[in-house]
Design a protein around this motif. Structure first.
Motif, PDB file in Angstrom:
ATOM      1  N   GLU A   1     -62.891 -28.988  40.274  1.00  0.00           N
ATOM      2  CA  GLU A   1     -63.275 -28.280  38.986  1.00  0.00           C
ATOM      3  C   GLU A   1     -63.211 -29.223  37.888  1.00  0.00           C
ATOM      4  O   GLU A   1     -62.658 -30.334  37.826  1.00  0.00           O
ATOM      5  CB  GLU A   1     -62.238 -27.228  38.777  1.00  0.00           C
ATOM      6  N   VAL A   2     -63.832 -28.844  36.616  1.00  0.00           N
ATOM      7  CA  VAL A   2     -63.750 -29.615  35.405  1.00  0.00           C
ATOM      8  C   VAL A   2     -62.180 -29.504  34.849  1.00  0.00           C
ATOM      9  O   VAL A   2     -61.960 -28.267  34.934  1.00  0.00           O
ATOM     10  CB  VAL A   2     -64.754 -29.251  34.389  1.00  0.00           C
ATOM     11  N   VAL A   3     -61.641 -30.281  34.299  1.00  0.00           N
ATOM     12  CA  VAL A   3     -60.458 -30.043  33.940  1.00  0.00           C
ATOM     13  C   VAL A   3     -60.274 -30.742  32.242  1.00  0.00           C
ATOM     14  O   VAL A   3     -60.703 -31.744  32.039  1.00  0.00           O
ATOM     15  CB  VAL A   3     -59.349 -31.213  34.646  1.00  0.00           C
ATOM     16  N   LEU A   4     -59.579 -29.905  31.630  1.00  0.00           N
ATOM     17  CA  LEU A   4     -59.412 -30.161  30.216  1.00  0.00           C
ATOM     18  C   LEU A   4     -58.004 -30.493  29.934  1.00  0.00           C
ATOM     19  O   LEU A   4     -57.242 -29.558  30.252  1.00  0.00           O
ATOM     20  CB  LEU A   4     -59.756 -28.908  29.191  1.00  0.00           C
ATOM     21  N   VAL A   5     -57.826 -31.726  29.304  1.00  0.00           N
ATOM     22  CA  VAL A   5     -56.103 -32.100  29.370  1.00  0.00           C
ATOM     23  C   VAL A   5     -55.890 -32.006  27.841  1.00  0.00           C
ATOM     24  O   VAL A   5     -56.581 -32.625  27.108  1.00  0.00           O
ATOM     25  CB  VAL A   5     -55.788 -33.164  30.092  1.00  0.00           C
ATOM     26  N   ASP A   6     -54.779 -31.453  27.425  1.00  0.00           N
ATOM     27  CA  ASP A   6     -54.454 -31.256  26.149  1.00  0.00           C
ATOM     28  C   ASP A   6     -53.099 -32.211  26.202  1.00  0.00           C
ATOM     29  O   ASP A   6     -51.994 -31.848  26.667  1.00  0.00           O
ATOM     30  CB  ASP A   6     -53.976 -29.867  25.741  1.00  0.00           C
TER      31      ASP A   6
ATOM     32  N   GLY B   1     -63.603 -21.843  36.200  1.00  0.00           N
ATOM     33  CA  GLY B   1     -64.125 -23.241  36.545  1.00  0.00           C
ATOM     34  C   GLY B   1     -63.738 -24.348  35.770  1.00  0.00           C
ATOM     35  O   GLY B   1     -64.196 -25.422  35.947  1.00  0.00           O
ATOM     36  N   LEU B   2     -63.053 -23.848  34.672  1.00  0.00           N
ATOM     37  CA  LEU B   2     -62.519 -24.935  33.822  1.00  0.00           C
ATOM     38  C   LEU B   2     -60.957 -24.873  33.689  1.00  0.00           C
ATOM     39  O   LEU B   2     -60.314 -23.758  33.460  1.00  0.00           O
ATOM     40  CB  LEU B   2     -62.798 -24.773  32.346  1.00  0.00           C
ATOM     41  N   VAL B   3     -60.320 -25.964  34.356  1.00  0.00           N
ATOM     42  CA  VAL B   3     -58.789 -25.847  34.760  1.00  0.00           C
ATOM     43  C   VAL B   3     -58.394 -26.603  33.090  1.00  0.00           C
ATOM     44  O   VAL B   3     -58.618 -27.653  32.922  1.00  0.00           O
ATOM     45  CB  VAL B   3     -58.604 -26.756  35.729  1.00  0.00           C
TER      46      VAL B   3
ATOM     47  N   LEU C   1     -57.503 -34.133  23.250  1.00  0.00           N
ATOM     48  CA  LEU C   1     -57.901 -33.318  24.368  1.00  0.00           C
ATOM     49  C   LEU C   1     -58.996 -34.042  25.106  1.00  0.00           C
ATOM     50  O   LEU C   1     -60.009 -34.589  24.373  1.00  0.00           O
ATOM     51  CB  LEU C   1     -58.756 -31.879  23.960  1.00  0.00           C
ATOM     52  N   ILE C   2     -58.777 -34.317  26.447  1.00  0.00           N
ATOM     53  CA  ILE C   2     -59.795 -35.052  27.034  1.00  0.00           C
ATOM     54  C   ILE C   2     -60.229 -34.081  28.171  1.00  0.00           C
ATOM     55  O   ILE C   2     -59.712 -33.555  29.027  1.00  0.00           O
ATOM     56  CB  ILE C   2     -59.148 -36.261  27.862  1.00  0.00           C
ATOM     57  N   LEU C   3     -61.480 -34.162  28.292  1.00  0.00           N
ATOM     58  CA  LEU C   3     -62.214 -33.432  29.261  1.00  0.00           C
ATOM     59  C   LEU C   3     -62.902 -34.244  30.386  1.00  0.00           C
ATOM     60  O   LEU C   3     -63.399 -35.216  30.290  1.00  0.00           O
ATOM     61  CB  LEU C   3     -63.713 -32.863  28.693  1.00  0.00           C
ATOM     62  N   PHE C   4     -62.195 -33.936  31.501  1.00  0.00           N
ATOM     63  CA  PHE C   4     -62.513 -34.720  32.979  1.00  0.00           C
ATOM     64  C   PHE C   4     -63.337 -33.920  34.042  1.00  0.00           C
ATOM     65  O   PHE C   4     -63.347 -32.883  34.076  1.00  0.00           O
ATOM     66  CB  PHE C   4     -61.183 -35.114  33.819  1.00  0.00           C
ATOM     67  N   ARG C   5     -64.467 -34.810  34.306  1.00  0.00           N
ATOM     68  CA  ARG C   5     -65.328 -34.307  35.596  1.00  0.00           C
ATOM     69  C   ARG C   5     -65.339 -35.268  36.577  1.00  0.00           C
ATOM     70  O   ARG C   5     -65.339 -36.458  36.451  1.00  0.00           O
ATOM     71  CB  ARG C   5     -66.600 -34.130  35.046  1.00  0.00           C
TER      72      ARG C   5
ATOM     73  N   LEU D   1     -67.319 -28.566  23.810  1.00  0.00           N
ATOM     74  CA  LEU D   1     -66.991 -28.691  25.229  1.00  0.00           C
ATOM     75  C   LEU D   1     -68.374 -28.104  26.074  1.00  0.00           C
ATOM     76  O   LEU D   1     -68.973 -29.041  27.032  1.00  0.00           O
ATOM     77  CB  LEU D   1     -65.918 -27.701  25.784  1.00  0.00           C
ATOM     78  N   ASP D   2     -69.056 -27.342  25.640  1.00  0.00           N
ATOM     79  CA  ASP D   2     -70.306 -26.949  26.310  1.00  0.00           C
ATOM     80  C   ASP D   2     -71.205 -27.912  26.196  1.00  0.00           C
ATOM     81  O   ASP D   2     -72.160 -28.464  27.137  1.00  0.00           O
ATOM     82  CB  ASP D   2     -70.869 -25.713  25.506  1.00  0.00           C
ATOM     83  N   ASP D   3     -71.563 -28.874  25.009  1.00  0.00           N
ATOM     84  CA  ASP D   3     -72.233 -29.896  24.755  1.00  0.00           C
ATOM     85  C   ASP D   3     -72.129 -31.188  25.849  1.00  0.00           C
ATOM     86  O   ASP D   3     -72.939 -31.714  26.351  1.00  0.00           O
ATOM     87  CB  ASP D   3     -72.180 -30.289  23.285  1.00  0.00           C
ATOM     88  N   ALA D   4     -70.648 -31.153  25.803  1.00  0.00           N
ATOM     89  CA  ALA D   4     -70.314 -32.513  26.923  1.00  0.00           C
ATOM     90  C   ALA D   4     -70.536 -32.225  28.328  1.00  0.00           C
ATOM     91  O   ALA D   4     -70.905 -32.904  29.069  1.00  0.00           O
ATOM     92  CB  ALA D   4     -68.750 -32.516  26.629  1.00  0.00           C
ATOM     93  N   LEU D   5     -70.249 -30.817  28.711  1.00  0.00           N
ATOM     94  CA  LEU D   5     -70.779 -30.442  30.159  1.00  0.00           C
ATOM     95  C   LEU D   5     -72.009 -30.347  30.212  1.00  0.00           C
ATOM     96  O   LEU D   5     -72.604 -30.493  31.438  1.00  0.00           O
ATOM     97  CB  LEU D   5     -70.037 -29.002  30.307  1.00  0.00           C
TER      98      LEU D   5
END
Length: 104
Positions: A17-22, A47-49, A73-77, A98-102
């Motif tokens: 899954e895609v992971v968002l870390v705060d 689908g977003l952790v 916040l870092i978005l990981f794939r 987030l949507d733009d990055a994904l």
């Protein structure tokens, strides 16, 4: 929302899954402002952790990902960072980023 540590962050990032870390700290007012927004996003986005890591208690992860300001916040794939957001945002703006990055 998952609570991460220096020891568990690598395990979570290995997920499909895609992971968002705060990255946050107790003393950080903007971190507390964005927390309810992240809770909502965690419930709304399948689908977003969404996860959190306290940088005071887990300095290694903050250092490894070069977190210099809070909140970050870092978005990981696929275990790789694909987008970083520094500072609190309103929910609509955060979701748009987030949507733009994904979409990339």
């Amino acid at each position: 929302m998952l609570q991460l540590t220096d020891e568990t962050i690598a395990e979570v990032l290995r997920r499909d899954e895609v992971v968002l870390v705060d990255f946050w700290a107790q003393w950080c007012p903007p971190c507390h402002m964005i927390a309810p927004v992240l809770d909502e996003i965690a419930k709304e986005r399948a689908g977003l952790v969404v996860s959190k890591i306290n940088t005071d208690e887990n300095p290694t992860a903050a250092r490894d990902y070069q977190v210099m300001s809070l909140p970050t916040l870092i978005l990981f794939r696929d275990g790789m960072p694909i987008h970083t957001i520094v500072g609190a945002r309103p929910k609509a703006r955060l979701l748009a980023e987030l949507d733009d990055a994904l979409a990339r």
